[in-house]
Scaffold this motif. Structure first.
Motif, PDB file in Angstrom:
ATOM      1  N   LEU A   1      34.090  24.037  21.745  1.00 14.62           N
ATOM      2  CA  LEU A   1      33.418  23.074  22.833  1.00 14.62           C
ATOM      3  C   LEU A   1      33.271  24.455  23.967  1.00 14.62           C
ATOM      4  O   LEU A   1      33.866  25.217  24.427  1.00 14.62           O
ATOM      5  N   VAL A   2      31.995  23.554  24.478  1.00 15.78           N
ATOM      6  CA  VAL A   2      31.600  24.660  25.000  1.00 15.78           C
ATOM      7  C   VAL A   2      31.063  24.027  26.681  1.00 15.78           C
ATOM      8  O   VAL A   2      31.401  23.084  27.027  1.00 15.78           O
ATOM      9  N   THR A   3      31.113  24.757  28.026  1.00 16.45           N
ATOM     10  CA  THR A   3      32.008  24.697  28.965  1.00 16.45           C
ATOM     11  C   THR A   3      31.329  25.930  29.841  1.00 16.45           C
ATOM     12  O   THR A   3      31.078  27.024  29.489  1.00 16.45           O
ATOM     13  N   GLY A   4      31.752  25.344  31.240  1.00 13.04           N
ATOM     14  CA  GLY A   4      31.388  26.664  32.176  1.00 13.04           C
ATOM     15  C   GLY A   4      32.881  27.608  32.561  1.00 13.04           C
ATOM     16  O   GLY A   4      33.707  26.851  32.216  1.00 13.04           O
ATOM     17  N   THR A   5      32.653  28.759  33.404  1.00 17.38           N
ATOM     18  CA  THR A   5      33.611  29.854  33.182  1.00 17.38           C
ATOM     19  C   THR A   5      34.706  29.117  34.079  1.00 17.38           C
ATOM     20  O   THR A   5      36.314  29.792  33.942  1.00 17.38           O
ATOM     21  N   SER A   6      34.382  27.792  34.682  1.00 18.84           N
ATOM     22  CA  SER A   6      35.607  27.515  35.360  1.00 18.84           C
ATOM     23  C   SER A   6      36.462  26.716  34.793  1.00 18.84           C
ATOM     24  O   SER A   6      38.223  25.794  35.161  1.00 18.84           O
ATOM     25  N   MET A   7      36.338  25.698  33.645  1.00 21.83           N
ATOM     26  CA  MET A   7      36.600  24.888  32.705  1.00 21.83           C
ATOM     27  C   MET A   7      37.387  25.888  32.416  1.00 21.83           C
ATOM     28  O   MET A   7      38.269  24.531  31.230  1.00 21.83           O
ATOM     29  N   ARG A   8      37.643  26.738  31.213  1.00 20.90           N
ATOM     30  CA  ARG A   8      38.147  27.642  30.244  1.00 20.90           C
ATOM     31  C   ARG A   8      39.512  26.523  30.222  1.00 20.90           C
ATOM     32  O   ARG A   8      40.184  26.784  28.986  1.00 20.90           O
ATOM     33  N   PRO A   9      40.192  27.385  31.048  1.00 18.81           N
ATOM     34  CA  PRO A   9      41.709  26.699  31.408  1.00 18.81           C
ATOM     35  C   PRO A   9      41.812  25.484  31.101  1.00 18.81           C
ATOM     36  O   PRO A   9      43.183  25.090  30.249  1.00 18.81           O
ATOM     37  N   TRP A  10      41.416  24.354  31.453  1.00 17.92           N
ATOM     38  CA  TRP A  10      41.884  23.179  31.187  1.00 17.92           C
ATOM     39  C   TRP A  10      41.480  22.258  30.130  1.00 17.92           C
ATOM     40  O   TRP A  10      42.254  22.578  29.103  1.00 17.92           O
ATOM     41  N   LEU A  11      40.757  23.077  29.769  1.00 17.34           N
ATOM     42  CA  LEU A  11      39.959  22.883  28.092  1.00 17.34           C
ATOM     43  C   LEU A  11      41.325  23.398  26.736  1.00 17.34           C
ATOM     44  O   LEU A  11      41.456  23.075  25.814  1.00 17.34           O
ATOM     45  N   ALA A  12      41.400  24.987  27.545  1.00 15.00           N
ATOM     46  CA  ALA A  12      41.939  25.525  26.376  1.00 15.00           C
ATOM     47  C   ALA A  12      43.410  24.623  26.255  1.00 15.00           C
ATOM     48  O   ALA A  12      44.024  24.678  24.761  1.00 15.00           O
ATOM     49  N   GLU A  13      44.067  24.464  27.199  1.00 17.33           N
ATOM     50  CA  GLU A  13      45.105  23.357  26.876  1.00 17.33           C
ATOM     51  C   GLU A  13      44.862  22.197  25.979  1.00 17.33           C
ATOM     52  O   GLU A  13      46.486  21.952  25.604  1.00 17.33           O
ATOM     53  N   LEU A  14      43.583  21.363  25.841  1.00 17.09           N
ATOM     54  CA  LEU A  14      43.762  20.165  25.177  1.00 17.09           C
ATOM     55  C   LEU A  14      43.433  20.780  23.392  1.00 17.09           C
ATOM     56  O   LEU A  14      43.243  20.429  22.695  1.00 17.09           O
ATOM     57  N   ALA A  15      42.954  22.255  23.482  1.00 15.51           N
ATOM     58  CA  ALA A  15      42.669  23.205  22.359  1.00 15.51           C
ATOM     59  C   ALA A  15      43.300  22.278  21.057  1.00 15.51           C
ATOM     60  O   ALA A  15      43.300  22.209  19.813  1.00 15.51           O
ATOM     61  N   PRO A  16      44.897  22.629  21.269  1.00 20.26           N
ATOM     62  CA  PRO A  16      45.893  22.472  20.016  1.00 20.26           C
ATOM     63  C   PRO A  16      45.675  20.760  20.123  1.00 20.26           C
ATOM     64  O   PRO A  16      46.130  20.417  18.570  1.00 20.26           O
ATOM     65  N   VAL A  17      46.055  20.384  20.562  1.00 17.02           N
ATOM     66  CA  VAL A  17      46.215  18.850  20.626  1.00 17.02           C
ATOM     67  C   VAL A  17      45.053  18.275  20.091  1.00 17.02           C
ATOM     68  O   VAL A  17      45.055  17.589  18.500  1.00 17.02           O
ATOM     69  N   ILE A  18      43.458  19.185  19.781  1.00 17.64           N
ATOM     70  CA  ILE A  18      42.809  18.692  19.232  1.00 17.64           C
ATOM     71  C   ILE A  18      42.779  19.455  17.747  1.00 17.64           C
ATOM     72  O   ILE A  18      42.277  18.259  16.717  1.00 17.64           O
ATOM     73  N   SER A  19      43.403  20.453  17.692  1.00 16.62           N
ATOM     74  CA  SER A  19      43.540  20.961  16.967  1.00 16.62           C
ATOM     75  C   SER A  19      44.430  20.162  15.527  1.00 16.62           C
ATOM     76  O   SER A  19      44.034  20.078  14.383  1.00 16.62           O
ATOM     77  N   ARG A  20      45.866  20.014  15.785  1.00 16.08           N
ATOM     78  CA  ARG A  20      46.204  19.374  15.636  1.00 16.08           C
ATOM     79  C   ARG A  20      46.142  17.796  14.598  1.00 16.08           C
ATOM     80  O   ARG A  20      45.458  17.235  13.727  1.00 16.08           O
ATOM     81  N   ALA A  21      45.192  17.443  15.583  1.00 11.59           N
ATOM     82  CA  ALA A  21      44.762  15.417  15.588  1.00 11.59           C
ATOM     83  C   ALA A  21      43.409  16.367  14.177  1.00 11.59           C
ATOM     84  O   ALA A  21      43.399  15.242  13.838  1.00 11.59           O
TER      85      ALA A  21
END
Length: 426
Positions: free
Chosen positions: A317-337
């Motif tokens: 998931l590629v994003t700007g530097t300010s969005m990293r923390p928010w997408l990081a919270e979603l990453a485990p959900v995406i990984s499991r699914a």
């Protein structure tokens, strides 16, 4: 006048043998100044068009039709009315040398404000221009106010007419128009007491001012500290609290919270993003106010549709530097699914400089450099907000070129996170 760009098949225009390139000078004797004039004047059932064909021959078309029947005439784009200001925070001054020509266009056109929701300052409109807005009911308009203090607004915009803003707004509101107002917040210029004054005086204008959004100034390496600097975290926190001071009163008196801090203010302040209720009916979503909350809530609603994708072993998931923390919270959900590893790649903006942290202003070359090659089994998700309607990033690099350079990885770009992951984004 307007020039005909398209003629609808089977339309009245085709039956009259009107051709692309013909010019329409008047409608029912009234001069046609632009596309909005044309739409306004052709609302009648009985029409008389004064036309000049591409060879210069003039003629008159008389039309009688049902009001619901389209003429089949698509006018060419109007020449854009350019900005007469020299704002101390102008983002165009932050363009890198060699930027594409469209990025240098200083538009300040009320027609774009009415049709697309872009913000205008009103400094290039005199009494006749303002009267036209009222006469043609061009509402709502999106107005960059920045400050209601006349002397301060003149200094911010470097335009002597900038101090007329409250009189101009009163004229439009008295004429029955509605306005969305915006303040781009520049520290030590229009923050603090001046922001309080702007909030207070705009609210006092009445319900015709539909909203006020407060947006932190955005600066690049090319105009940073010349003369405006970026907000510090404590200043952003103060500004958010200042917007909150009117929201309860507005909800009680007008049924909506009226004043909204832009997403970037919360990010700079290090605050949690507010819930959906903060944004009422999302009046400014297209202008970036609530975009992050919309993305997060959209993911929450759609995450049940996530599933493994054949051949995908890793998602980036590629994003700007300010969005990293928010997408990081979603990453485990995406990984499991999806049954694969998920990596968040926050790309630094080299095109504009590291002070620009949002994903929507990432260039294609920076994305290629940030991802650093693709491998089989990798799905790379790029931010759809960074692309224009032609599939081109702000630096002129196209999505197709980025995909080629990241091959053999799969590359997708879209606005809905779940739909883009699943390949169902429109």
């Amino acid at each position: 006048m307007v020039r005909i760009a398209e003629v609808g098949e089977g339309s009245i225009a085709e039956s009259l043998e009107l051709r692309i390139g013909s010019r329409i000078l008047t409608v029912n004797g009234a001069r046609v100044r632009d596309g909005i004039d044309f739409a306004f004047l052709t609302a009648e059932e009985d029409l008389e068009l004064e036309v000049v064909d591409p060879e210069g021959a003039a003629f008159v078309c008389e039309i009688s039709r049902d009001a619901s029947e389209s003429l089949g005439i698509v006018p060419a784009d109007d020449k854009i009315r350019e900005c007469a200001n020299e704002c101390v925070f102008c983002f165009i001054d932050g363009n890198p040398p060699g930027a594409r020509d469209p990025l240098w266009l200083r538009d300040d056109d009320f027609r774009l404000s009415f049709t697309y929701g872009s913000y205008v300052t009103l400094t290039n409109l005199g009494p006749r221009g303002l009267q036209r807005l009222v006469d043609q009911r061009l509402s709502p308009l999106y107005v960059s106010v920045h400050a209601t203090n006349p002397e301060l607004r003149v200094r911010l915009l470097k335009n002597d007419r900038a101090g007329l803003i409250l009189d101009q707004l009163r004229f439009l509101l008295d004429g029955g128009l509605e306005v969305h107002a915006q303040a781009v917040l520049c520290p030590e210029w229009n923050d603090g007491d001046e922001l309080d004054r702007t909030i207070r005086e705009l609210y006092a204008l009445g319900e015709g001012v539909l909203s006020l959004s407060v947006v932190p100034v955005g600066l690049t390496r090319y105009n940073l500290n010349r003369p405006v600097r970026l907000l510090r975290a404590d200043e952003a926190e103060t500004a958010v609290k200042q917007t909150e001071s009117i929201r309860g009163r507005a909800l009680a008196e007008r049924g909506k919270r009226w004043c909204y801090a832009a997403d970037e203010l919360f990010l700079i302040a290090g605050r949690e993003m507010p819930g959906a209720a903060y944004y009422d009916d999302w009046p400014l979503l297209e202008n970036g106010v609530g975009a992050l909350r919309s993305l997060l809530d959209g993911f929450e609603r759609g995450k049940g549709r996530l599933a493994p994708v054949e051949g995908v072993e890793r998602v980036r998931l590629v994003t700007g530097t300010s969005m990293r923390p928010w997408l990081a919270e979603l990453a485990p959900v995406i990984s499991r699914a999806m049954g694969c590893s998920v990596e968040i790649m926050a790309v630094e903006n080299r095109y504009f400089g590291p002070s620009v942290t949002i994903a929507g202003l990432l260039g294609g070359a920076d994305l290629v450099e940030g991802v650093r090659g693709g491998q089989p089994g990798v799905l790379v998700l790029l931010p759809g907000t960074a692309l224009n309607d032609d599939g081109v990033f702000i630096d002129g690099v196209g999505l197709a070129e980025v995909a080629d350079r990241l091959a053999p990885a799969r590359v997708r770009a879209g606005h809905g996170l779940v739909d883009t992951l699943m390949g169902t984004a429109p």
